[in-house]
Design a protein around this motif. Structure first.
Motif, PDB file in Angstrom:
ATOM      1  N   GLY A 234      13.147   2.504  -1.078  1.00 48.35           N
ATOM      2  CA  GLY A 234      11.718   2.247  -1.239  1.00 48.35           C
ATOM      3  C   GLY A 234      11.157   1.412  -0.109  1.00 48.35           C
ATOM      4  N   PHE A 235      11.933   0.432   0.348  1.00 47.91           N
ATOM      5  CA  PHE A 235      11.481  -0.406   1.457  1.00 47.91           C
ATOM      6  C   PHE A 235      11.276   0.425   2.712  1.00 47.91           C
ATOM      7  CE2 PHE A 235      12.623  -2.931   5.226  1.00 47.91           C
ATOM      8  CZ  PHE A 235      11.610  -3.875   5.187  1.00 47.91           C
ATOM      9  N   MET A 236      12.218   1.335   2.992  1.00 48.54           N
ATOM     10  CA  MET A 236      12.081   2.190   4.179  1.00 48.54           C
ATOM     11  C   MET A 236      10.830   3.052   4.071  1.00 48.54           C
ATOM     12  SD  MET A 236      14.557   1.383   6.126  1.00 48.54           S
ATOM     13  CE  MET A 236      16.255   0.815   6.211  1.00 48.54           C
ATOM     14  N   LEU A 237      10.603   3.633   2.901  1.00 49.92           N
ATOM     15  CA  LEU A 237       9.442   4.494   2.712  1.00 49.92           C
ATOM     16  C   LEU A 237       8.146   3.714   2.860  1.00 49.92           C
ATOM     17  CD1 LEU A 237       8.135   7.176   1.893  1.00 49.92           C
ATOM     18  CD2 LEU A 237       8.463   6.503  -0.501  1.00 49.92           C
ATOM     19  N   VAL A 238       8.063   2.563   2.202  1.00 46.10           N
ATOM     20  CA  VAL A 238       6.850   1.752   2.251  1.00 46.10           C
ATOM     21  C   VAL A 238       6.609   1.227   3.665  1.00 46.10           C
ATOM     22  CG1 VAL A 238       5.837  -0.424   1.464  1.00 46.10           C
ATOM     23  CG2 VAL A 238       6.868   1.145  -0.184  1.00 46.10           C
ATOM     24  N   MET A 239       7.683   0.860   4.363  1.00 47.33           N
ATOM     25  CA  MET A 239       7.547   0.360   5.737  1.00 47.33           C
ATOM     26  C   MET A 239       6.917   1.415   6.636  1.00 47.33           C
ATOM     27  SD  MET A 239      10.559  -0.950   8.328  1.00 47.33           S
ATOM     28  CE  MET A 239      11.393   0.645   8.232  1.00 47.33           C
ATOM     29  N   MET A 240       7.368   2.658   6.517  1.00 42.99           N
ATOM     30  CA  MET A 240       6.822   3.714   7.365  1.00 42.99           C
ATOM     31  C   MET A 240       5.389   4.057   6.961  1.00 42.99           C
ATOM     32  SD  MET A 240       9.236   3.881   9.399  1.00 42.99           S
ATOM     33  CE  MET A 240       8.449   5.086  10.455  1.00 42.99           C
ATOM     34  N   LEU A 241       5.092   4.048   5.668  1.00 38.48           N
ATOM     35  CA  LEU A 241       3.718   4.281   5.230  1.00 38.48           C
ATOM     36  C   LEU A 241       2.792   3.175   5.742  1.00 38.48           C
ATOM     37  CD1 LEU A 241       4.202   5.473   1.539  1.00 38.48           C
ATOM     38  CD2 LEU A 241       3.381   6.841   3.464  1.00 38.48           C
ATOM     39  N   HIS A 242       3.276   1.944   5.716  1.00 34.99           N
ATOM     40  CA  HIS A 242       2.494   0.813   6.215  1.00 34.99           C
ATOM     41  C   HIS A 242       2.213   0.979   7.707  1.00 34.99           C
ATOM     42  CE1 HIS A 242       0.965  -3.231   6.554  1.00 34.99           C
ATOM     43  NE2 HIS A 242       1.912  -3.575   7.396  1.00 34.99           N
ATOM     44  N   LEU A 243       3.223   1.424   8.450  1.00 31.46           N
ATOM     45  CA  LEU A 243       3.046   1.652   9.884  1.00 31.46           C
ATOM     46  C   LEU A 243       1.981   2.717  10.137  1.00 31.46           C
ATOM     47  CD1 LEU A 243       4.082   1.407  12.885  1.00 31.46           C
ATOM     48  CD2 LEU A 243       5.643   3.279  12.310  1.00 31.46           C
ATOM     49  N   VAL A 244       2.080   3.849   9.444  1.00 36.60           N
ATOM     50  CA  VAL A 244       1.127   4.937   9.646  1.00 36.60           C
ATOM     51  C   VAL A 244      -0.274   4.510   9.212  1.00 36.60           C
ATOM     52  CG1 VAL A 244       0.532   7.295   8.971  1.00 36.60           C
ATOM     53  CG2 VAL A 244       2.912   6.695   9.409  1.00 36.60           C
ATOM     54  N   ARG A 245      -0.362   3.768   8.117  1.00 37.13           N
ATOM     55  CA  ARG A 245      -1.678   3.323   7.632  1.00 37.13           C
ATOM     56  C   ARG A 245      -2.355   2.396   8.640  1.00 37.13           C
ATOM     57  NH1 ARG A 245      -4.117  -0.831   4.410  1.00 37.13           N
ATOM     58  NH2 ARG A 245      -5.701   0.045   3.001  1.00 37.13           N
ATOM     59  N   GLU A 246      -1.617   1.435   9.173  1.00 43.12           N
ATOM     60  CA  GLU A 246      -2.203   0.524  10.150  1.00 43.12           C
ATOM     61  C   GLU A 246      -2.631   1.273  11.405  1.00 43.12           C
ATOM     62  OE1 GLU A 246      -2.646  -3.005   9.314  1.00 43.12           O
ATOM     63  OE2 GLU A 246      -2.380  -1.733   7.540  1.00 43.12           O
ATOM     64  N   TRP A 247      -1.837   2.270  11.803  1.00 39.74           N
ATOM     65  CA  TRP A 247      -2.210   3.062  12.984  1.00 39.74           C
ATOM     66  C   TRP A 247      -3.472   3.869  12.732  1.00 39.74           C
ATOM     67  CZ3 TRP A 247      -1.824   8.553  12.813  1.00 39.74           C
ATOM     68  CH2 TRP A 247      -2.256   9.187  13.979  1.00 39.74           C
TER      69      TRP A 247
ATOM     70  N   ASP B  44      -3.999  -3.434  -8.179  1.00 37.80           N
ATOM     71  CA  ASP B  44      -2.664  -2.920  -8.450  1.00 37.80           C
ATOM     72  C   ASP B  44      -2.333  -1.660  -7.671  1.00 37.80           C
ATOM     73  OD1 ASP B  44      -2.417  -4.954 -10.353  1.00 37.80           O
ATOM     74  OD2 ASP B  44      -3.295  -3.702 -11.922  1.00 37.80           O
ATOM     75  N   ASN B  45      -3.256  -1.181  -6.839  1.00 41.84           N
ATOM     76  CA  ASN B  45      -3.041   0.046  -6.090  1.00 41.84           C
ATOM     77  C   ASN B  45      -1.983  -0.192  -5.012  1.00 41.84           C
ATOM     78  OD1 ASN B  45      -3.180   2.345  -4.476  1.00 41.84           O
ATOM     79  ND2 ASN B  45      -5.396   2.480  -4.565  1.00 41.84           N
ATOM     80  N   PRO B  46      -0.817   0.456  -5.093  1.00 42.63           N
ATOM     81  CA  PRO B  46       0.237   0.184  -4.098  1.00 42.63           C
ATOM     82  C   PRO B  46      -0.152   0.587  -2.689  1.00 42.63           C
ATOM     83  CG  PRO B  46       0.814   2.079  -5.482  1.00 42.63           C
ATOM     84  CD  PRO B  46      -0.401   1.455  -6.092  1.00 42.63           C
ATOM     85  N   PHE B  47      -1.007   1.603  -2.551  1.00 40.12           N
ATOM     86  CA  PHE B  47      -1.389   2.050  -1.206  1.00 40.12           C
ATOM     87  C   PHE B  47      -2.315   1.055  -0.510  1.00 40.12           C
ATOM     88  CE2 PHE B  47       0.121   6.031  -2.943  1.00 40.12           C
ATOM     89  CZ  PHE B  47       0.747   6.615  -1.855  1.00 40.12           C
ATOM     90  N   ARG B  48      -2.957   0.189  -1.241  1.00 41.59           N
ATOM     91  CA  ARG B  48      -3.802  -0.842  -0.625  1.00 41.59           C
ATOM     92  C   ARG B  48      -3.025  -2.129  -0.352  1.00 41.59           C
ATOM     93  NH1 ARG B  48      -8.915   0.772  -0.253  1.00 41.59           N
ATOM     94  NH2 ARG B  48      -9.813   2.213  -1.776  1.00 41.59           N
ATOM     95  N   HIS B  49      -1.776  -2.183  -0.782  1.00 44.92           N
ATOM     96  CA  HIS B  49      -0.974  -3.393  -0.603  1.00 44.92           C
ATOM     97  C   HIS B  49       0.443  -3.016  -0.166  1.00 44.92           C
ATOM     98  CE1 HIS B  49      -4.179  -5.662  -2.633  1.00 44.92           C
ATOM     99  NE2 HIS B  49      -4.222  -4.677  -3.499  1.00 44.92           N
ATOM    100  N   LEU B  50       0.531  -2.140   0.830  1.00 49.42           N
ATOM    101  CA  LEU B  50       1.839  -1.667   1.277  1.00 49.42           C
ATOM    102  C   LEU B  50       2.683  -2.789   1.873  1.00 49.42           C
ATOM    103  CD1 LEU B  50       0.836   1.767   2.867  1.00 49.42           C
ATOM    104  CD2 LEU B  50       2.163   1.408   0.780  1.00 49.42           C
ATOM    105  N   GLY B  51       2.049  -3.699   2.605  1.00 48.08           N
ATOM    106  CA  GLY B  51       2.809  -4.809   3.172  1.00 48.08           C
ATOM    107  C   GLY B  51       3.430  -5.664   2.096  1.00 48.08           C
ATOM    108  N   ALA B  52       2.658  -6.004   1.067  1.00 49.65           N
ATOM    109  CA  ALA B  52       3.177  -6.812  -0.034  1.00 49.65           C
ATOM    110  C   ALA B  52       4.245  -6.050  -0.815  1.00 49.65           C
ATOM    111  CB  ALA B  52       2.032  -7.233  -0.969  1.00 49.65           C
ATOM    112  N   MET B  53       4.049  -4.741  -1.008  1.00 50.95           N
ATOM    113  CA  MET B  53       5.049  -3.942  -1.701  1.00 50.95           C
ATOM    114  C   MET B  53       6.361  -3.915  -0.923  1.00 50.95           C
ATOM    115  SD  MET B  53       4.019  -2.747  -4.612  1.00 50.95           S
ATOM    116  CE  MET B  53       5.282  -1.495  -4.819  1.00 50.95           C
ATOM    117  N   GLY B  54       6.274  -3.805   0.405  1.00 49.68           N
ATOM    118  CA  GLY B  54       7.477  -3.815   1.218  1.00 49.68           C
ATOM    119  C   GLY B  54       8.233  -5.125   1.103  1.00 49.68           C
ATOM    120  N   LEU B  55       7.507  -6.245   1.137  1.00 54.64           N
ATOM    121  CA  LEU B  55       8.161  -7.543   1.003  1.00 54.64           C
ATOM    122  C   LEU B  55       8.805  -7.690  -0.369  1.00 54.64           C
ATOM    123  CD1 LEU B  55       5.548  -9.871   2.732  1.00 54.64           C
ATOM    124  CD2 LEU B  55       7.867  -9.398   3.512  1.00 54.64           C
TER     125      LEU B  55
END
Length: 522
Positions: free
Chosen positions: A93-106, A30-41
């Motif tokens: 929220g989508f914008m925020l999660v999208m950018m966090l997902h980008l930074v995390r993958e990088w 349930d950790n949102p930071f481990r599933h940012l892609g799914a949270m964004g979708l």
């Protein structure tokens, strides 16, 4: 080491600490930071669902839409107003999660090699998301929409794409009519459709995609958005009037941040930042990075075409083709450009069992850097050197917690590319060859470098996925522990607890020893 590596390592450390901190209250699933892609979708689907309803009930026309959305927000606040607020806050929220997902993958280095396609197709999504978001504010056509439309047109006019300045369209009140509203609808509906299509392209080379987060995470996110919508509903500003300059307005910094940035600098600076950042994102895979690991290798003589490796591969690197030696069978084929080198396919191969009576164990699919034959030899050598009362074999993930310090006279540590590469039969083989217990250290839930290693390992050992651990293996002599890179202490404590459990066991659940004799028909 390239110039950006220290920065990336520092950001990675921060992300890892945050993820591990959120594991405590939420757990890995349930950790949102481990599933940012799914949270964004998930947030995007909320935006789409609420947007479809709002478009269906709103009146069309540049003036009528302002009146109807005002009615929804105030008179029908219990349905239309809440849905409008959900639409607004889910978009933020989508914008925020999208950018966090980008930074995390990088920061985790997931932008080259077999992940190159996903990275390259993900960069244009940022532009599409912001175009759709900015266009959404225009449809309401209040003073904030007027400010945004004027500022955007002035920003676009700096580019040599229009024969006449587009900002002229916002100089007089009679310059805006219902045709402008039609254009807004096209932007705010057409671009999101293109965004959804691009998202499909973004993930279609990934197997077992988490299109949605866990049920609990979805409910909690929806509840938080509903509470926010009730406490601070999204309302329109006064209606747009091109004859006046908008006064002080409430601002959405998640989507409309470009406008104050333009006021503080200039259109030239803003476009330079936008194009420069985009070019940098596209250029990142060209920077020096670790060499790709060897890809999995298929041995046609031992491949039965069972399809398990194809089903378990996290990155769709394996396909099935007609077998060249057996006309009615199929053969696994590995795309080296997509292979992550994780070895999960080797762990799924039924021919990778160490109980095969061959001097040289050759499986249907294997990893050149850690083949099952070498793994069997390493296990046998480690077992031969163990002593003490409770002899334990530790199989650990090389990308999880460092288990090397656990090695002792009575403990053998065997690192793996990923615990998902361990065929379950190796657990039974170890117990039948002298081990009193087998300890598997996997990555934390949701923290696997290869996405599915911890999930498939658990499912195979629990008998929920083939190849599974045989039910005759006593569960009391097996321990599966999830540990991250900073969990060395908890890993040692878990091993000590497992050893104490083994010391308290009677010997009646021991498996009978197994003596492998070489086959004369290899």
């Amino acid at each position: 080491m390239n110039f950006h590596e220290p920065v990336r390592a520092s950001v990675r450390t921060v992300f890892l600490r945050v993820e591990e901190a959120f594991d405590a209250p939420f757990g890995g699933e349930d950790n949102p930071f481990r599933h940012l892609g799914a949270m964004g979708l998930y947030l995007l689907w909320i935006v789409v669902a609420t947007g479809i309803y709002l478009y269906a009930v709103l009146d069309t026309g540049i003036e009528a839409v302002y009146r109807s959305i005002g009615y929804l927000s105030r008179e029908q606040w219990y349905l239309g107003g809440i849905l409008r607020s959900l639409h607004r806050y889910a978009a933020d929220g989508f914008m925020l999660v999208m950018m966090l997902h980008l930074v995390r993958e990088w920061c985790y280095g997931r932008y080259h090699g077999f992940r190159l396609y996903s990275w390259m197709t993900g960069v244009p999504l940022i532009w599409l998301a912001y175009v759709a978001g900015i266009g959404g504010y225009w449809i309401v056509w209040d003073q904030l929409a007027q400010l945004s439309a004027t500022a955007t047109s002035e920003l676009l006019d700096w580019l040599p794409i229009f024969s006449e300045p587009s900002a002229r369209n916002f100089l007089a009140p009679d310059s805006i009519n219902d045709r402008f509203f039609t254009m807004l609808v096209f932007v705010h509906l057409g671009v999101p459709l293109l965004l959804i299509l691009s998202l499909w392209a973004h993930v279609h080379r990934i197997s077992h995609v988490d299109y949605l987060p866990s049920r609990r995470a979805m409910l909690a996110t929806l509840a938080a958005l509903l509470v926010l919508s009730l406490l601070r509903p999204a309302l329109s500003n006064p209606p747009a009037d091109l004859a006046t300059v908008p006064g002080e307005l409430g601002f959405d910094w998640f989507i409309l941040f470009l406008h104050p940035l333009t006021d503080l600098s200039s259109p030239a600076v803003v476009w330079s930042l936008l194009f420069g950042a985009t070019a940098l994102l596209f250029a990142l895979p060209l920077l020096p990075h670790p060499k790709a690991p060897p890809a999995a290798v298929v041995d046609a003589a031992n491949c039965t075409g069972c399809d398990r490796c194809h089903a378990d591969c996290p990155f769709a690197a394996i396909s099935m083709a007609p077998h060249p030696l057996r006309p009615t069978y199929r053969l696994a084929v590995v795309d080296a450009d997509l292979c992550a080198g994780c070895g999960i396919c080797a762990g799924s191969c039924p021919s990778a069992t160490p109980f095969r009576k061959r001097d040289t164990l050759v499986s249907g699919i294997d990893m050149p850097q850690q083949p099952v034959q070498a793994l069997r030899e390493q296990l046998e050598g480690a077992l031969a050197g163990l002593g003490g009362n409770s002899r334990i074999v530790v199989f650990s993930c090389a990308r999880g917690a460092d288990a090397s310090s656990l090695a002792a006279v009575d403990t053998a540590v065997i690192p793996l590319l990923c615990t998902g590469m361990l065929p379950p039969a190796f657990v039974e083989y170890a117990l039948r060859s002298g081990a009193d217990g087998v300890f598997l250290s996997t990555c934390r839930n949701g923290g696997c470098e290869f996405r599915l290693g911890d999930r498939w390992t658990d499912a195979r050992l629990q008998g929920r996925r083939e190849p599974h651990l045989r039910s005759t293996v006593p569960a009391s002599r097996l321990c599966l522990h999830a540990a991250g890179a900073n969990d060395s202490r908890t890993l040692a404590a878990a091993l000590a607890e497992f050893r104490a459990r083994l010391d308290a066991l009677a010997n009646d659940d021991r498996l009978p020893p197994y003596l492998r004799r070489a086959s004369h028909h290899a």
